[in-house]
Write an enzyme that holds these catalytic residues in place. Sequence first.
Site, PDB file in Angstrom:
ATOM      1  N   ASP A   1     -11.177   2.483   4.012  1.00 36.96           N
ATOM      2  CA  ASP A   1     -11.466   1.049   3.829  1.00 36.96           C
ATOM      3  C   ASP A   1     -12.940   0.829   3.475  1.00 36.96           C
ATOM      4  O   ASP A   1     -13.308  -0.237   2.989  1.00 36.96           O
ATOM      5  CB  ASP A   1     -11.211   0.286   5.142  1.00 36.96           C
ATOM      6  CG  ASP A   1      -9.870  -0.418   5.176  1.00 36.96           C
ATOM      7  OD1 ASP A   1      -9.410  -0.880   4.114  1.00 36.96           O
ATOM      8  OD2 ASP A   1      -9.300  -0.525   6.276  1.00 36.96           O
TER       9      ASP A   1
ATOM     10  N   GLN B   1      -4.972  -1.731   9.901  1.00 35.45           N
ATOM     11  CA  GLN B   1      -4.748  -3.016   9.223  1.00 35.45           C
ATOM     12  C   GLN B   1      -5.311  -4.163  10.054  1.00 35.45           C
ATOM     13  O   GLN B   1      -5.079  -4.245  11.256  1.00 35.45           O
ATOM     14  CB  GLN B   1      -3.238  -3.210   8.995  1.00 35.45           C
ATOM     15  CG  GLN B   1      -2.865  -4.426   8.183  1.00 35.45           C
ATOM     16  CD  GLN B   1      -3.298  -4.353   6.716  1.00 35.45           C
ATOM     17  OE1 GLN B   1      -3.531  -3.280   6.168  1.00 35.45           O
ATOM     18  NE2 GLN B   1      -3.419  -5.501   6.090  1.00 35.45           N
TER      19      GLN B   1
ATOM     20  N   LYS C   1       0.851  -1.205   0.000  1.00 36.20           N
ATOM     21  CA  LYS C   1       0.000   0.000   0.000  1.00 36.20           C
ATOM     22  C   LYS C   1       0.883   1.251   0.000  1.00 36.20           C
ATOM     23  O   LYS C   1       0.605   2.218  -0.708  1.00 36.20           O
ATOM     24  CB  LYS C   1      -0.929  -0.011   1.224  1.00 36.20           C
ATOM     25  CG  LYS C   1      -2.054  -1.027   1.109  1.00 36.20           C
ATOM     26  CD  LYS C   1      -2.817  -1.214   2.417  1.00 36.20           C
ATOM     27  CE  LYS C   1      -3.833  -2.343   2.305  1.00 36.20           C
ATOM     28  NZ  LYS C   1      -4.416  -2.763   3.569  1.00 36.20           N
TER      29      LYS C   1
HETATM   30  N1  GUN Z   1      -6.130  -6.799   5.909  1.00 39.69           N
HETATM   31  C1  GUN Z   1      -6.102  -7.416   4.709  1.00 39.69           C
HETATM   32  N2  GUN Z   1      -6.657  -6.625   3.765  1.00 39.69           N
HETATM   33  C2  GUN Z   1      -7.051  -5.491   4.381  1.00 39.69           C
HETATM   34  C3  GUN Z   1      -7.691  -4.291   3.936  1.00 39.69           C
HETATM   35  O1  GUN Z   1      -8.019  -4.108   2.764  1.00 39.69           O
HETATM   36  N3  GUN Z   1      -7.911  -3.352   4.893  1.00 39.69           N
HETATM   37  C4  GUN Z   1      -7.573  -3.526   6.198  1.00 39.69           C
HETATM   38  N4  GUN Z   1      -7.848  -2.560   7.071  1.00 39.69           N
HETATM   39  N5  GUN Z   1      -6.987  -4.639   6.645  1.00 39.69           N
HETATM   40  C5  GUN Z   1      -6.717  -5.598   5.732  1.00 39.69           C
END
Ligand code: GUN
Length: 303
Positions: free
Chosen positions: A137, A114, A70
Amino acid sequence: MPIAESSPAASGPAEGALGRILDGRSIAAHVRERVAAGIARRVSTGRNAPGLAVILVGKDAASEVYVRNKGRACDEVGIDSTVIRMAGDIGQARLLAEVARLNGDPRVHGILVQSPLSPHLDANAVIDAIDPAKDVDGFHPWNLGRLAQRRPVLRSCTPKGIMTMLAHTGLPIRGLDATIVGASNHVGRPMGLELLLAGCTVTTVHKFSRGTEEHVRRADIVIAAAGRPGLIRGDWIAEGAVVIDVGINRLDDGRLVGDVEFDKARSRASWITPVPGGVGQMTVAALLENTLQAAELQDSAQA
Ligand code: GUN
């Protein structure tokens, strides 16, 4: 159940032809270019770059990889991203205080905590604490409620990325039968709302469902999001169906596979996503779009 005349399953590939690959890498690259152009326009008019804060609690190897990816994607398009690392044994109050601090920081337009969080933390309370305007998100109940009411604002990233992929096929999807396998908060449920908004007839199957196979067999669009390798047999796929595989499963031999038996499914599908190189790329691309959108919305709220 007969398949409608206009459905992809009615005009599937010729006998022996393989389904076309829905290439997440190239579609995500287009999305990133669009986001980068939007950010460049924003900055050229004297506004600040969008800011994303990612909270990473503890040391989970997979989360480290996701967060690194990311961060790289943010760098590429011009989003200012920071990772806030917190110890694995952090208390709920301390985590909530950090979210509150970020809610009040005008340089931060998007906040992402996350997941998974360790079990001693209340993940729902953390999502609830994020300002919905910064919920990039798309997990906050306010954003999901808006989507349920056909007034989406910040949309959950994986389903949003999948809708971009479906648009890329050029198929008119209104009226098609879609079956989603998996009913998670992050994928299956918001996916159902997205497809409903697009005019599909939506079936969601989950661990208590009977007849998963039948539901998959009559689907024009199959979204596999169960996290179980090979759960969806290739011969269940209707001729000409579009197959979107959200699963990312590591086998004992080290191979990464989805939830769908790829080769057999491809011989029946009109379009299919690979694993890796499919949906995963689109989730990150949608996060970038959401972060720019959040920045623009926050500016217009202040104007
Ligand atoms: N863990 C795995 N994928 C994601 C995501 O897209 N967002 C978040 N917050 N945690 C994750």
